[in-house]
Motif scaffolding. Structure first.
Motif: not given
Length: 140
Positions: A33-39
């Motif tokens: 998740p830390g490498e993903m956008s919030v969306k």
């Protein structure tokens, strides 16, 4: 086959390899998740049926999980009293199961926080919890 999962905050690549080897045959795919956008995080968690993850900030995304989804949270005995994600699951209608490890590293982390101590979780117990989470409600 692995018999224990070693969770080290500093070795994310090893954790991803482990989750891929052990959980991919059950239909899981690892995400960071830390490498993903919030969306992207919202999209992934809102479609999840079962979430398997170590205790950590990324589980705040449980707020977007659909009612009826399940969480298998992996925690060390050093932090098992931290229940914020279990509470979030209750509010969101997400079933929660924990795999707790008492097998902590002897050496404290450099920053000295007990909660960041590396630990190992039993893979058999983890897989049992995951299979239980995958089972239709009432079948476990």
């Amino acid at each position: 086959m692995y018999d224990h999962l070693g969770l080290r905050v500093t070795d994310l690549a090893a954790s991803v390899r482990f989750y891929t080897a052990v959980l991919a045959p059950l239909g899981f795919r690892p995400i960071v998740p830390g490498e993903m956008s919030v969306k992207e995080q919202i999209a992934v968690f809102s479609r999840a049926k079962v979430i398997v993850a170590p205790h950590g900030a990324a589980l705040a995304n449980l707020a977007f999980a659909p009612p009826g989804a399940a969480l298998v949270e992996i925690v060390s005995s050093a932090i098992e009293e931290m229940n914020e994600f279990r509470f979030l699951c209750q509010v969101a209608g997400v079933r929660a199961r924990r795999v707790v490890s008492n097998d902590l590293d002897e050496e404290a982390p450099a920053e000295g926080l007990e909660m960041h101590r590396s630990y190992r979780a039993d893979v058999g117990e983890l897989l049992s919890a995951v299979r239980e989470a995958l089972a239709p409600r009432g079948a476990a």
